[in-house]
Design a protein around this motif. Structure first.
Motif, PDB file in Angstrom:
ATOM      1  N   UNK A 239     -30.128  34.962   1.620  1.00 60.08           N
ATOM      2  CA  UNK A 239     -29.250  35.863   2.448  1.00 60.08           C
ATOM      3  C   UNK A 239     -28.251  35.141   3.138  1.00 60.08           C
ATOM      4  N   UNK A 240     -27.121  35.433   2.376  1.00 63.80           N
ATOM      5  CA  UNK A 240     -25.729  34.818   2.744  1.00 63.80           C
ATOM      6  C   UNK A 240     -24.669  35.589   3.165  1.00 63.80           C
ATOM      7  N   UNK A 241     -23.800  35.613   4.252  1.00 69.55           N
ATOM      8  CA  UNK A 241     -22.883  36.568   4.517  1.00 69.55           C
ATOM      9  C   UNK A 241     -21.558  35.929   4.158  1.00 69.55           C
ATOM     10  N   UNK A 242     -21.191  34.785   3.648  1.00 67.78           N
ATOM     11  CA  UNK A 242     -20.090  34.068   3.248  1.00 67.78           C
ATOM     12  C   UNK A 242     -19.650  35.032   1.965  1.00 67.78           C
ATOM     13  N   UNK A 243     -18.384  35.593   2.070  1.00 64.93           N
ATOM     14  CA  UNK A 243     -18.052  36.077   0.837  1.00 64.93           C
ATOM     15  C   UNK A 243     -18.050  37.757   0.921  1.00 64.93           C
ATOM     16  N   UNK A 244     -18.789  38.222   2.171  1.00 66.05           N
ATOM     17  CA  UNK A 244     -19.054  39.614   2.378  1.00 66.05           C
ATOM     18  C   UNK A 244     -17.781  39.883   3.091  1.00 66.05           C
ATOM     19  N   UNK A 245     -17.071  40.941   2.756  1.00 66.98           N
ATOM     20  CA  UNK A 245     -15.655  41.302   3.535  1.00 66.98           C
ATOM     21  C   UNK A 245     -16.075  41.520   4.817  1.00 66.98           C
ATOM     22  N   UNK A 246     -17.313  42.132   5.109  1.00 66.95           N
ATOM     23  CA  UNK A 246     -17.291  42.589   6.774  1.00 66.95           C
ATOM     24  C   UNK A 246     -17.293  41.550   7.693  1.00 66.95           C
ATOM     25  N   UNK A 247     -17.828  40.344   7.118  1.00 66.25           N
ATOM     26  CA  UNK A 247     -17.983  39.206   8.198  1.00 66.25           C
ATOM     27  C   UNK A 247     -16.828  38.017   7.928  1.00 66.25           C
ATOM     28  N   UNK A 248     -15.578  38.545   7.484  1.00 66.87           N
ATOM     29  CA  UNK A 248     -14.164  37.716   7.734  1.00 66.87           C
ATOM     30  C   UNK A 248     -13.738  37.838   9.157  1.00 66.87           C
ATOM     31  N   UNK A 249     -13.726  36.912   9.756  1.00 64.08           N
ATOM     32  CA  UNK A 249     -13.160  37.108  11.170  1.00 64.08           C
ATOM     33  C   UNK A 249     -12.478  35.821  11.440  1.00 64.08           C
ATOM     34  N   UNK A 250     -11.264  36.045  12.268  1.00 63.66           N
ATOM     35  CA  UNK A 250     -10.408  34.706  12.817  1.00 63.66           C
ATOM     36  C   UNK A 250     -10.121  33.803  11.551  1.00 63.66           C
ATOM     37  N   UNK A 251     -10.014  34.205  10.188  1.00 65.52           N
ATOM     38  CA  UNK A 251      -9.623  33.252   9.266  1.00 65.52           C
ATOM     39  C   UNK A 251     -10.895  32.775   8.385  1.00 65.52           C
ATOM     40  N   UNK A 252     -12.088  32.917   8.767  1.00 63.04           N
ATOM     41  CA  UNK A 252     -13.088  32.451   8.121  1.00 63.04           C
ATOM     42  C   UNK A 252     -14.230  33.110   8.086  1.00 63.04           C
ATOM     43  N   UNK A 253     -15.348  32.749   7.402  1.00 65.77           N
ATOM     44  CA  UNK A 253     -16.525  33.529   7.278  1.00 65.77           C
ATOM     45  C   UNK A 253     -17.564  33.262   8.194  1.00 65.77           C
ATOM     46  N   UNK A 254     -18.098  34.373   8.754  1.00 68.08           N
ATOM     47  CA  UNK A 254     -19.473  34.265   9.818  1.00 68.08           C
ATOM     48  C   UNK A 254     -20.398  33.942   8.786  1.00 68.08           C
ATOM     49  N   UNK A 255     -21.414  32.744   9.063  1.00 67.57           N
ATOM     50  CA  UNK A 255     -22.499  32.516   8.567  1.00 67.57           C
ATOM     51  C   UNK A 255     -23.428  33.182   9.470  1.00 67.57           C
ATOM     52  N   UNK A 256     -23.745  34.406   9.342  1.00 67.49           N
ATOM     53  CA  UNK A 256     -24.565  35.097  10.283  1.00 67.49           C
ATOM     54  C   UNK A 256     -25.685  36.014   9.594  1.00 67.49           C
ATOM     55  N   UNK A 257     -25.890  35.986   8.641  1.00 67.57           N
ATOM     56  CA  UNK A 257     -26.808  36.697   7.998  1.00 67.57           C
ATOM     57  C   UNK A 257     -28.209  36.226   8.089  1.00 67.57           C
ATOM     58  N   UNK A 258     -29.389  36.918   8.701  1.00 72.44           N
ATOM     59  CA  UNK A 258     -30.652  36.594   8.861  1.00 72.44           C
ATOM     60  C   UNK A 258     -31.448  36.838   7.920  1.00 72.44           C
ATOM     61  N   UNK A 259     -32.453  36.156   7.617  1.00 73.74           N
ATOM     62  CA  UNK A 259     -33.413  36.523   6.686  1.00 73.74           C
ATOM     63  C   UNK A 259     -34.133  37.404   7.311  1.00 73.74           C
ATOM     64  N   UNK A 260     -34.853  37.178   8.549  1.00 73.38           N
ATOM     65  CA  UNK A 260     -35.544  38.396   9.299  1.00 73.38           C
ATOM     66  C   UNK A 260     -34.980  38.293  10.728  1.00 73.38           C
ATOM     67  N   UNK A 261     -34.787  39.858  11.001  1.00 75.25           N
ATOM     68  CA  UNK A 261     -34.136  39.967  12.421  1.00 75.25           C
ATOM     69  C   UNK A 261     -34.844  41.057  13.004  1.00 75.25           C
TER      70      UNK A 261
END
Length: 466
Positions: free
Chosen positions: A271-293
């Motif tokens: 479960x990885x947010x890198x490459x998800x357009x919604x998580x592009x911020x300040x010129x980089x990807x946010x690695x912030x997708x939780x398996x369980x949240x």
């Protein structure tokens, strides 16, 4: 009903459901109608003379309900909507794989499902494959199975939802959304209750700012068990509170949060947010997708899950300043190879809500922070209080072993008090005394230094591992 009794009931009933295949499971008394891609809508709907359109079969069941049995094959551009109904099962025929394929079907504005259950009770969806429901519109939210409104006794078992979602590519936009399975309790007066989601597979979903499997709003009494969730670009399983699912005076009350729930024995991976357009911020990807949240949920048990190779393994937090996450027990889970951190608790900045009455025990965390950016195996963020973290095994495999970080407290003393860590087993590849802990954002090298500075983990140990 007490939390313990609720959880015991959910576990026992989930086991019964899982003991049955998608083709052997619940069939309501009354009418049974059969559907085949090769049938005819002028047919009688018997096994020998099946209908062609699943929606027509559902409509023909009438107000007393019944069962619709789908033969194997592809049902192209056909949605199923069950609205203001009761006692309805839609299921696969024995040893069959019916596929609802939404390719070429334009999703409706706002949220819509290939299978949609609205304000209905005693409904089961079993053994279906759902795919192809896609959009590039910021105004549409495609969903595999969508349960919404109010109702009770919903069963989603043995379904496979894959390769659907929102393909909009606007960088940094949180207006692109999709779900695999979404359960939204939208009534402040009446909940969605007794919801059981078991034995499903959800994979290769393009989700934007949304989640693979989510319970949101007034959902009271539910279980998510034995599902396999993998290769999606946002959160795997999420129990949410305090969003605008319910607005007005009830928004920041208990009726607008997923509660009294069980998340157990699921396998969640990649479960990885890198490459998800919604998580592009300040010129980089946010690695912030939780398996369980758990984000604003309450009275939830998370147990026996395996989370691997995701951005964050398990997170317990609240994203709303007026909200909170509480009464959550995290026990017996295995979290490995997370890119950022294995376990996170608390608000990710000083404007978030609090997390309290959290119990974390008997979990195994190993080899997390594969990004090797200095993040820890366990991360305690803002406003964590009245929380116990004991008897966990926490092992770093990084050359620089960062096992635990607590950020510098913010806010009043009450929102940082009564935090207890003890009897944990820490491990890493570095010799004892060289491993790192951060307490109130100050680096401490070695267990003894950390213990003296924090007053925590007095009976915990560190051992060098391979």
């Amino acid at each position: 009903m007490s939390l313990v009794r609720r959880i015991a009931l959910i576990v026992s009933t989930a086991a019964v459901v899982l003991g049955l295949s998608g083709t052997e499971a619940q069939a309501h008394r009354g009418t049974t109608l059969y559907v085949s891609p090769h049938g005819s809508d002028s047919a009688s709907g018997t096994a020998r003379s099946p209908l062609r359109t699943p929606q027509l079969a559902v409509n023909r069941l009438g107000r007393s309900g019944g069962t619709v049995v789908l033969a194997g094959g592809t049902y192209a551009r056909q949605r199923i909507v069950i609205k203001n109904r009761a006692h309805v099962t839609v299921r696969a025929a024995a040893r069959a794989t019916p596929v609802l394929d939404g390719a070429g079907l334009k999703p409706l504005a706002d949220q819509s499902g290939m299978v949609e259950i609205r304000d209905s009770s005693d409904v089961a969806v079993q053994g279906l494959t759902i795919t192809g429901y896609r959009t590039k519109s910021l105004d549409a939210v495609p969903i595999g199975i969508f349960v919404t409104g109010s109702g009770r006794t919903i069963r989603l078992t043995g379904n496979h939802i894959h390769h659907l979602g929102n393909d909009n590519g606007t960088l940094g936009s949180f207006d692109m959304n999709a779900h695999g399975i979404a359960v939204y309790g939208t009534s402040a007066a009446r909940s969605l209750s007794d919801v059981r989601i078991a034995g499903n597979e959800l994979d290769h979903l393009v989700l934007g700012a949304s989640e693979t499997l989510v319970l949101n709003g007034n959902v009271d009494g539910w279980s998510v068990t034995h599902n396999v969730i993998h290769d999606n670009n946002n959160i795997g399983i999420d129990a949410i509170g305090f969003e605008d699912t319910i607005t007005g005076p009830a928004r920041f009350t208990d009726v607008n949060r997923a509660r009294h729930g069980l998340i157990a024995y699921n396998k969640v991976s990649r479960i990885i947010s890198e490459g998800n357009p919604a998580y592009w911020e300040d010129g980089s990807w946010c690695n912030c997708a939780d398996g369980i949240y758990v984000d604003g949920g309450g009275s939830i048990t998370i147990t026996g899950n395996r989370v691997d190779a995701s951005d964050i393994g398990i997170e317990v937090a609240s994203e709303w300043k007026q909200g909170r996450t509480n009464a959550v027990r995290v026990s017996g889970n295995t979290v490995t190879r997370s890119r950022f951190t294995g376990l996170a608790i608390g608000g990710y900045d000083q404007d978030r809500g609090e997390a309290y009455d959290i119990t974390v025990t008997g979990n195994f965390l190993r080899g997390n922070n594969t990004l090797r950016d200095g993040s820890p195996e366990m991360l305690l963020q803002y406003y964590v209080h009245d929380t116990t973290i004991t008897r966990n095994t926490v092992i770093s495999t990084n050359p620089e072993a960062v096992l635990l970080q607590r950020v510098a407290p913010a806010g009043g003393a009450a929102k940082n008090a009564r935090l207890v860590l003890d009897r944990n087993t820490y491990g890493g590849r570095v010799p004892a005394g060289q491993e790192l802990y951060f307490w109130n954002d100050i680096e401490r090298q070695g267990l003894a230094d950390y213990q003296a500075a924090s007053g925590q983990d007095g009976r915990s140990t560190y051992r060098t591992t391979r």
